[in-house]
Design a protein around this motif. Structure first.
Motif, short mmCIF file in Angstrom:
data_model
loop_
_atom_site.label_atom_id
_atom_site.label_comp_id
_atom_site.label_asym_id
_atom_site.label_seq_id
_atom_site.Cartn_x
_atom_site.Cartn_y
_atom_site.Cartn_z
N LEU A 151 35.54 42.12 36.52
CA LEU A 151 36.66 41.22 36.36
C LEU A 151 37.17 41.24 34.93
O LEU A 151 36.42 41.59 34.00
CB LEU A 151 36.24 39.79 36.73
CG LEU A 151 35.69 39.60 38.14
CD1 LEU A 151 35.29 38.14 38.36
CD2 LEU A 151 36.69 40.03 39.19
N PRO A 152 38.42 40.85 34.70
CA PRO A 152 38.91 40.76 33.32
C PRO A 152 38.02 39.85 32.49
O PRO A 152 37.47 38.87 32.99
CB PRO A 152 40.32 40.16 33.50
CG PRO A 152 40.72 40.56 34.88
CD PRO A 152 39.46 40.55 35.69
N ALA A 153 37.91 40.18 31.21
CA ALA A 153 36.96 39.49 30.34
C ALA A 153 37.23 37.99 30.29
O ALA A 153 36.28 37.18 30.24
CB ALA A 153 37.02 40.08 28.94
N VAL A 154 38.49 37.58 30.28
CA VAL A 154 38.78 36.15 30.19
C VAL A 154 38.33 35.43 31.46
O VAL A 154 37.90 34.27 31.41
CB VAL A 154 40.29 35.93 29.93
CG1 VAL A 154 41.14 36.34 31.12
CG2 VAL A 154 40.56 34.48 29.55
N ILE A 172 41.32 44.27 38.09
CA ILE A 172 39.90 44.31 38.45
C ILE A 172 39.48 45.76 38.58
O ILE A 172 40.17 46.57 39.21
CB ILE A 172 39.65 43.57 39.78
CG1 ILE A 172 40.10 42.10 39.67
CG2 ILE A 172 38.19 43.65 40.19
CD1 ILE A 172 40.11 41.37 41.00
N LEU A 173 38.33 46.09 38.01
CA LEU A 173 37.81 47.45 38.14
C LEU A 173 37.34 47.67 39.57
O LEU A 173 36.64 46.84 40.14
CB LEU A 173 36.66 47.68 37.17
CG LEU A 173 36.99 47.60 35.68
CD1 LEU A 173 35.72 47.76 34.85
CD2 LEU A 173 38.02 48.65 35.28
N PRO A 174 37.68 48.80 40.19
CA PRO A 174 37.24 49.07 41.57
C PRO A 174 35.72 49.14 41.65
O PRO A 174 35.02 49.49 40.69
CB PRO A 174 37.87 50.43 41.88
CG PRO A 174 39.02 50.55 40.94
CD PRO A 174 38.59 49.85 39.68
N PHE A 175 35.20 48.84 42.84
CA PHE A 175 33.76 48.86 43.06
C PHE A 175 33.30 50.20 43.64
O PHE A 175 32.21 50.67 43.32
CB PHE A 175 33.36 47.71 43.99
CG PHE A 175 33.61 46.36 43.38
CD1 PHE A 175 32.66 45.75 42.60
CD2 PHE A 175 34.82 45.73 43.56
CE1 PHE A 175 32.90 44.52 42.01
CE2 PHE A 175 35.08 44.49 42.98
CZ PHE A 175 34.12 43.88 42.20
N ALA A 235 42.97 50.35 44.80
CA ALA A 235 44.33 50.11 44.32
C ALA A 235 44.67 48.63 44.32
O ALA A 235 45.35 48.14 43.42
CB ALA A 235 45.32 50.89 45.18
N LEU A 236 44.22 47.91 45.34
CA LEU A 236 44.46 46.47 45.39
C LEU A 236 43.82 45.78 44.19
O LEU A 236 44.45 44.95 43.52
CB LEU A 236 43.91 45.89 46.69
CG LEU A 236 44.68 46.23 47.97
CD1 LEU A 236 43.84 45.89 49.19
CD2 LEU A 236 46.00 45.48 48.02
N TYR A 237 42.56 46.11 43.91
CA TYR A 237 41.88 45.50 42.77
C TYR A 237 42.56 45.87 41.45
O TYR A 237 42.74 45.02 40.57
CB TYR A 237 40.41 45.91 42.75
CG TYR A 237 39.53 45.16 43.74
CD1 TYR A 237 39.58 43.78 43.82
CD2 TYR A 237 38.65 45.85 44.57
CE1 TYR A 237 38.77 43.10 44.73
CE2 TYR A 237 37.84 45.16 45.47
CZ TYR A 237 37.91 43.79 45.55
OH TYR A 237 37.12 43.11 46.45
#
Length: 681
Positions: free
Chosen positions: A526-529, A670-673, A663-665
């Motif tokens: 997830l984004p850092a914030v 969001i980094l893909p899993f 692509a949605l993430y």
């Protein structure tokens, strides 16, 4: 209704208590609206280099009380920030920032640190800002090159001006701004054009904070804001799906038989015109000539997941789909907003899960959750049921302030019109009494646990409905006759339970500054914030309280296991962060002792069955809609595999479509899993 997105936290769930020790001058007063009812205030005092704010509201028996002071340098940069108070669920708010001699230092309930740098080059992001602080952040960004800045402790924020309008009766114009970098989607707010001060921050359908005297503008502002949100989502709806024309085959794939709760295959699964066309032995259809082939090797095909406890909003749509949640049941929302959102999804204008809606009815009291229907008498409550029946709803959700004596006639009236009834247990009733009065469904594990804890006069419209299980559930002996009789009643009546375990896990177990246990396994992507925000606990747990509430949580987990073992029908709802929470809900079922295959059945077959959609979704069966999820691995062997979604398939009318979770993430930062499954022509 827990809403965990940052936008709602900023809008309607900041909190605090004691006013900071200094005099207050209120230059502007804002009304906090819960739905369209005034439920609190924001007072803001300003000078050229100082802003103070006091923020408080009450909705649904809870709300914050917050005080805040921000000092600015001559160049408008933040040189000091301080806030204190008590959050919505009782956690202490204590956040400080200072920029002095080229060093920025901060201390909050979740972290502390320092960084060298000029205040003019940085902006501080409080853990829980008031709307006034968010507006001042926007004003600060307006003065920065490119309207963007590096953020402390982490991240980068930017500002975009969207649209201006003149409020009715005003001598000034206001403009809508979007702040990127605070959450997974933009955070919107309205600033006055003459002095860039806060005019409003609106959450369409839920309420907002508006300059006093302009409360009537909430719907107009909300419509403009919704249009901005929709435009972004409409662009993604045009670019993200891959249409699968003709015939598609998923080759040699394991697939989950949801009705039997077993993995079958490998098989070839054929999709045609939005439906599952065939499930056959690999290679047994020789001349089909598919237009697309998808490899199922090392993967498992699941029916689309069904989240049975959602409060849908535009920001949830892509999160749900990326996680394989292709259907939801909305159990409380603005009826008009939900109908509009649902229509746009059905028409393919927006990407999103299929939506079934419950009709929400709350009783009028000082603790009411504001909604479309908040009756003060039984005839009005029955009239609300009539409205829902006439508009095609199949189930009602009753809430905390419904009067106990109304329940039986409301249930009877609903049944006569073909509607089921469930929801929260109204205050001054037990869950047993609600079931005996005709409830078809109970929501939330705390509401079920309260059956054994509430005493006469206990008012569960307040935070007591959360605190009492934490304080006392540890003492329950679930093998006693009272528990056995209650579970037998639920089984005999066929009462459905929607436990929403993930909505409570952190509340009963998370310590301030430690990872939220419900999202710790995905936080790094997830984004850092957003990661930082997940360190903020809802409740302050000292050592003794942590031991006590942790023991109570284990009792609630054991109650979940016992309900399943007793044959009580469960459905998987979340009432938490869309998508990710659904995965965690299933993991918690397995932790409680429910086999993984049964957890998957609860999240697919049971959800479809108990939202009246089993004829269309819920299993991999010929003729059903091709709403499917391809995951890497085998979630029956390891439930954690549900997080490794490599492809989501969703029917749009007579068309098959594929969505890449990666692509949605990525569209949300969001980094893909896992990589997306390849589709071969």
């Amino acid at each position: 209704m827990k809403r965990l997105t940052h936008l709602i936290a900023v809008l309607l769930s900041t909190a605090t208590g004691p006013v900071l020790a200094e005099s207050r001058q209120v230059d502007r007063t804002y009304t906090v609206l819960c739905a369209k009812v005034a439920c609190g205030k924001l007072g803001v005092g300003e000078s050229a280099r100082r802003q103070v704010a006091d923020y408080s509201y009450r909705n649904n028996g809870r709300g914050p009380d917050q005080s805040e002071v921000i000092l600015l340098g001559a160049d408008g940069a933040w040189i000091s920030y301080q806030t204190d108070g008590v959050s919505t669920y009782g956690a202490r708010i204590d956040d400080e920032f200072k920029a002095q001699d080229g060093v920025a230092r901060w201390r909050s309930a979740v972290d502390r640190g320092e960084r060298a740098g000029a205040a003019a080059d940085l902006v501080y992001l409080p853990v829980q800002p008031t709307p006034a602080a968010t507006a001042l952040l926007a004003k600060t960004l307006l003065q920065r090159p490119g309207r963007k800045a590096a953020a402390l402790p982490v991240g980068q924020v930017s500002l975009e001006r969207m649209q201006a309008l003149k409020p009715a009766g005003a001598t000034f114009e206001v403009a809508l701004y979007a702040i990127e970098g605070l959450d997974l989607e933009p955070v919107y707010l309205w600033l006055r054009e003459d002095d860039q001060s806060l005019f409003a921050q609106v959450s369409p359908g839920w309420g907002g904070t508006l300059l006093q005297g302009f409360e009537a503008e909430v719907d107009r502002l909300g419509e403009v804001q919704k249009a901005a949100q929709r435009a972004r989502l409409e662009r993604l709806a045009q670019t993200l799906p891959q249409v699968l024309p003709g015939l598609t085959v998923i080759e040699g794939v394991r697939w989950f038989d949801a009705e039997a709760a077993v993995v079958r295959g490998p098989s070839d699964v054929y999709l045609y015109e939005g439906r599952i066309a065939a499930v056959v032995k690999p290679g047994s259809i020789g001349n089909a000539g598919p237009s697309q082939r998808i490899s199922g090797q090392g993967r498992t095909l699941l029916p689309g997941l069904v989240d049975m406890h959602a409060h849908l909003e535009p920001g949830a749509l892509l999160l749900d789909l990326a996680a394989g949640v292709t259907a939801v049941r909305d159990v409380g929302n603005s009826n008009a907003d939900l109908a509009e959102l649902r229509g746009r999804i059905d028409r393919g204008e927006l990407l999103g899960p299929r939506v079934a809606a419950n009709g929400f009815i709350e009783g009028k009291s000082p603790f009411s959750s504001q909604a479309d229907f908040v009756p003060d008498n039984l005839p009005d409550a029955l009239a609300a049921i009539d409205w829902y029946a006439a508009h095609g709803y199949r189930q009602l959700k009753l809430y905390n302030s419904i009067r106990p004596e109304w329940v039986k006639p409301m249930v009877a009236h609903a049944r006569a019109l073909g509607l089921r009834t469930g929801g929260h247990v109204p205050a001054f009733m037990t869950a047993r009494q609600a079931v005996e009065a005709g409830f078809d469904e109970l929501h939330h594990i705390n509401q079920v646990t309260l059956n054994f804890l509430v005493g006469k006069g206990d008012d569960t419209r307040t935070l007591l409905r959360f605190n009492l299980p934490g304080d006392k559930a540890a003492d329950l002996k679930l093998n006693d006759r009272r528990t056995q009789d209650f579970l037998a009643l639920l089984r005999r009546k066929g009462t459905v339970v929607d436990p929403t375990m993930v909505a409570f896990e952190a509340q009963y177990t998370q310590r301030q500054g430690l990872p939220n246990p419900s999202y710790a396994m995905v936080a790094a992507n997830l984004p850092a914030v957003v990661q930082r925000g997940l360190l903020a606990a809802e409740v302050d747990l000292d050592d003794a309280k942590a031991r006590r509430w942790g023991a109570s949580w284990r009792v609630m987990m054991d109650l979940l296991r016992r309900m399943h073992a007793a044959g009580i029908p469960l459905v998987a709802g979340t009432d938490a962060t869309p998508g990710f929470a659904m995965h965690r809900e299933m993991e918690l079922y397995v932790q409680a002792g429910i086999p993984a295959a049964q957890a998957l059945k609860i999240a697919t077959w049971n959800g479809a069955k108990h939202s009246d959609r089993l004829a269309e979704i819920g299993s991999i069966s010929v003729g059903k809609r091709a709403d499917l999820v391809l995951v890497d691995g085998d979630p029956v062997a390891d439930i954690r595999a549900v997080r490794r979604v490599s492809l989501v398939l969703q029917a749009q009318g007579s068309q098959n479509r594929a969505l890449s979770p990666a692509a949605l993430y990525e569209s949300m930062g969001i980094l893909p899993f896992v990589p997306a499954a390849e589709i071969l022509k």
